[in-house]
Structures are given as C-alpha cells and as structure tokens.
Motif scaffolding. Sequence first.
Motif, mmCIF file in Angstrom:
data_model
loop_
_atom_site.group_PDB
_atom_site.id
_atom_site.type_symbol
_atom_site.label_atom_id
_atom_site.label_comp_id
_atom_site.label_asym_id
_atom_site.label_seq_id
_atom_site.Cartn_x
_atom_site.Cartn_y
_atom_site.Cartn_z
ATOM 1 N N PHE A 75 13.819 3.444 5.160
ATOM 2 C CA PHE A 75 12.542 4.054 4.805
ATOM 3 C C PHE A 75 12.762 5.427 4.170
ATOM 4 N N HIS A 76 11.748 5.887 3.437
ATOM 5 C CA HIS A 76 11.808 7.195 2.802
ATOM 6 C C HIS A 76 10.889 8.163 3.539
ATOM 7 N N PRO A 77 11.443 9.211 4.173
ATOM 8 C CA PRO A 77 10.591 10.198 4.850
ATOM 9 C C PRO A 77 9.802 10.997 3.811
ATOM 10 N N SER A 78 8.498 10.849 3.823
ATOM 11 C CA SER A 78 7.654 11.510 2.823
ATOM 12 C C SER A 78 7.247 12.901 3.292
ATOM 13 N N SER A 79 7.269 13.853 2.363
ATOM 14 C CA SER A 79 6.849 15.220 2.663
ATOM 15 C C SER A 79 5.412 15.482 2.242
ATOM 16 N N THR A 80 4.713 14.446 1.779
ATOM 17 C CA THR A 80 3.334 14.618 1.352
ATOM 18 C C THR A 80 2.418 14.786 2.567
ATOM 19 N N ARG A 81 1.182 15.177 2.294
ATOM 20 C CA ARG A 81 0.212 15.344 3.371
ATOM 21 C C ARG A 81 -0.148 14.005 4.010
ATOM 22 N N GLY A 82 0.078 12.906 3.292
ATOM 23 C CA GLY A 82 -0.115 11.586 3.879
ATOM 24 C C GLY A 82 -1.558 11.218 4.138
ATOM 25 N N GLN A 83 -2.405 11.571 3.177
ATOM 26 C CA GLN A 83 -3.813 11.192 3.323
ATOM 27 C C GLN A 83 -3.957 9.676 3.273
ATOM 28 N N SER A 84 -4.878 9.170 4.071
ATOM 29 C CA SER A 84 -5.134 7.738 4.076
ATOM 30 C C SER A 84 -5.656 7.288 2.720
ATOM 31 N N PRO A 85 -5.088 6.228 2.144
ATOM 32 C CA PRO A 85 -5.633 5.680 0.893
ATOM 33 C C PRO A 85 -7.097 5.304 1.037
ATOM 34 N N LEU A 86 -7.494 4.943 2.246
ATOM 35 C CA LEU A 86 -8.884 4.627 2.504
ATOM 36 C C LEU A 86 -9.757 5.851 2.293
ATOM 37 N N ARG A 87 -9.277 7.029 2.722
ATOM 38 C CA ARG A 87 -10.019 8.264 2.539
ATOM 39 C C ARG A 87 -10.105 8.632 1.056
ATOM 40 N N THR A 88 -9.039 8.407 0.309
ATOM 41 C CA THR A 88 -9.061 8.679 -1.126
ATOM 42 C C THR A 88 -10.148 7.860 -1.802
ATOM 43 N N THR A 89 -10.282 6.607 -1.381
ATOM 44 C CA THR A 89 -11.334 5.738 -1.926
ATOM 45 C C THR A 89 -12.715 6.273 -1.563
ATOM 46 N N LYS A 90 -12.891 6.708 -0.296
ATOM 47 C CA LYS A 90 -14.156 7.257 0.138
ATOM 48 C C LYS A 90 -14.532 8.490 -0.663
ATOM 49 N N ASP A 91 -13.518 9.381 -0.901
ATOM 50 C CA ASP A 91 -13.785 10.615 -1.635
ATOM 51 C C ASP A 91 -14.235 10.315 -3.054
ATOM 52 N N LYS A 92 -13.606 9.301 -3.687
ATOM 53 C CA LYS A 92 -13.995 8.935 -5.046
ATOM 54 C C LYS A 92 -15.404 8.407 -5.076
ATOM 55 N N GLU A 93 -15.760 7.607 -4.043
ATOM 56 C CA GLU A 93 -17.107 7.063 -3.981
ATOM 57 C C GLU A 93 -18.146 8.176 -3.850
ATOM 58 N N VAL A 115 0.821 -1.214 0.000
ATOM 59 C CA VAL A 115 0.000 0.000 0.000
ATOM 60 C C VAL A 115 0.856 1.266 0.000
ATOM 61 N N PHE A 116 1.894 1.290 0.824
ATOM 62 C CA PHE A 116 2.673 2.507 1.033
ATOM 63 C C PHE A 116 4.110 2.429 0.522
ATOM 64 N N GLY A 117 4.563 1.249 0.110
ATOM 65 C CA GLY A 117 5.964 1.114 -0.254
ATOM 66 C C GLY A 117 6.840 1.354 0.970
ATOM 67 N N ASN A 118 7.977 2.036 0.764
ATOM 68 C CA ASN A 118 8.842 2.336 1.904
ATOM 69 C C ASN A 118 8.658 3.771 2.396
ATOM 70 N N GLU A 119 7.586 4.422 1.943
ATOM 71 C CA GLU A 119 7.308 5.791 2.385
ATOM 72 C C GLU A 119 6.787 5.812 3.815
ATOM 73 N N VAL A 120 7.263 6.776 4.574
ATOM 74 C CA VAL A 120 6.761 6.991 5.931
ATOM 75 C C VAL A 120 6.278 8.433 6.021
ATOM 76 N N PHE A 121 5.007 8.613 6.339
ATOM 77 C CA PHE A 121 4.437 9.948 6.464
ATOM 78 C C PHE A 121 4.911 10.587 7.769
ATOM 79 N N GLN A 122 5.199 11.894 7.699
ATOM 80 C CA GLN A 122 5.704 12.619 8.856
ATOM 81 C C GLN A 122 4.679 13.638 9.350
ATOM 82 N N ARG A 123 4.386 13.599 10.641
ATOM 83 C CA ARG A 123 3.479 14.560 11.265
ATOM 84 C C ARG A 123 4.237 15.286 12.374
#
Length: 338
Positions: free
Chosen positions: A316-334, A29-37
């Motif tokens: 791991f790769h520290p990601s600078s993206t907003r890190g939205q849940s893939p589950l939320r992306t699916t919900k938004d599309k629905e 799902v995420f590869g080696n990306e780690v979202f940072q908060r």
Amino acid sequence: MTVKEILHVLKADNSEALFAQAREIRNSVFGNEVFQRGVVEFSNRCRKNCHYCGLRCCNGQVERYSLDADSILSAARCAIDAGLGTVVLQSGDDKSLDPGFIGKIVQSIKAYADVSVTLCLGDHDRDTYKYWRDCGADRYLLKMETFNSELHARLRPGQSVSERLARLETLCSLGYEAGSGLITGLPGMTPEILAEDLWRLSLLPLDMIAVGPFIPHPDTPLGRFWAGSLEETLRATSLVRIMNSKVNIPATSALDALVANGREQGLEAGANVVMPSVTPESVRSEYSIYPGKNSSVDSVLKNVVQMQRRLKIAGFHPSSTRGQSPLRTTKDKECTHA
C-alpha cells in the motif's frame, strides 16, 4: 443489501469471494492509497461507565491524565511533519473539558499546516459542536457500538440509541464529516443483531465507518468474556465497503490487538485508513481502552514510521493527503451547483 442478505454473508462457509469483492471496490475508489490519521489521545478522563471500556469512570486501576496544550501541539506537529494529513484529537467523555481549550488547539493546528482535524470527544451539546466546527474542526467521530436498544442500554449505562443518533444528526447538520461505527462480538451480540447494525449504519449519511472487534479489558465487568472474532470483523468490514463504496473505513488498532498483522488484514478486507497513535509515550499506555491498545513504547515518530513501513511491505501507499471522503467531495459539488 437486506438484513437477511447481510446475515447470510456473515454465516457463509467461505469469505474469500467477499473479501475479493470488497478489495475490488476499494481499489476502484482509492487505488492502493491508505489515508493516515495521527491520533493524539490527550486525556483518559471519562464520565461514562461503559462496561467494555478500560477508561470507564468506575475503573480505579487506571492512572488518569490530561495533557497540556504544548504537549498536544507537539504531538500533532510531529505527526504532520511525518506526513500524516489528519490529526485526531481524542479523549474520554470528560465533563470538565473546556470547549475553549479545544477550540484554540484546533486553530493552532490549522495555522501550522493544511491538514484536517478530527475530534473524538464524546457527547456535547449543539453549541459546543458548532463552536468547534467554527474553529476549523473538519470531522467528528461518534461510534454507536450497537443499534440494539437493549444491548446498548445494558453495556452503556444511562445512554440510549436515540440520543446517540440525535447527536450524529446534529454533527451532520453542522457540516462535519461525520463518522461512526460498531463493535463486533460484544457479549450478548448475535449475528442477527450485527446484521441489523450493519444495515442501519449504512442508512446514515456518514463519511467514515469503523468496525472493530470486542477486546475484553480485565478491569471491566466484561473482562471474563471472549474477544470478538477476527473473521467476523473482517466480514463486517467487507460488507461495509460493499454497501458504502466511497466512505473512509479504518483498519482499526483493535485488529492488531487480536493478531500481529490485523491492520493489514483489515486493509485486504476493504479498509483504506490507518490511525496510528501519536500520543506521547510517557502517557500512551494509560489510554487503555482495551489490552493491546497503545502497547508500543516507541517515540511518536518511530511509531508512525513503523506503521508506514508496514503499509509499504503490504503493497500500500501511505498517503499524506487530508483524505477527504470521496462521498463528501460529491456532496460539496452538489451544494455548489444547487
């Protein structure tokens, strides 16, 4: 998974296959990306008296503080400039908290950069949650700690599972990316209770799920008890990943309080998020939920850079993206196609 199957995994002799399965799912799902908060702990004032928390209102040993708007925004900007895609505004459950103050902070952060803003501010009414959402807040964290009614009531005086669940439902209905979580190894918690907790947590429409170990604080009624088990917490993390493949799961700071590389072990067990503190060093140590939380005396920038270095060393790769849940992306599309 059923509660019985979860319990079997928690009690199994070996966990390597469990961890491997969780890593495989996380990687798919995420590869080696780690979202940072970046967490700005802007106030340690709290009206609650939870028996496991160093910020509890009856703890007279802690020096209370509340940061002003400039200090909060300065910490948030530092986190953003260091490449963190989410700012978390966190405080104790403060009855004197001004909703308008938080609203303006959220708006200022969103005006500064295209980042997500997460709130972790405790119990409030629907109108307040809605106001903050309208100001631009993206996510809200409200941990259950345990679903066991008796244990919950004993460790969180004056609070109930049903009230907490109702607030989570409100947050979901307002369109927040909602997060919750558990504490493993709480005094009085059994493997059977934990298995039930993990099952019930996975039934909720959450975008983030956290699992952290109990760390005894000496200035609380639970200060004499043993800390939760690292192994049990890692197994619980893996189970959350297996049962909830697309949710964001943090490798909690409490893991680092148990062992030096606790967060790395959490990531290897299926987590995909880290949440370093970006609280100003002048007050950071006073946000002491448990010993070892915010023990660093480094600057905000150095604290973040050190966490990023740890991630890279661990592969791991520290990601600078907003890190939205893939589950939320699916919900938004629905919702878009509805």
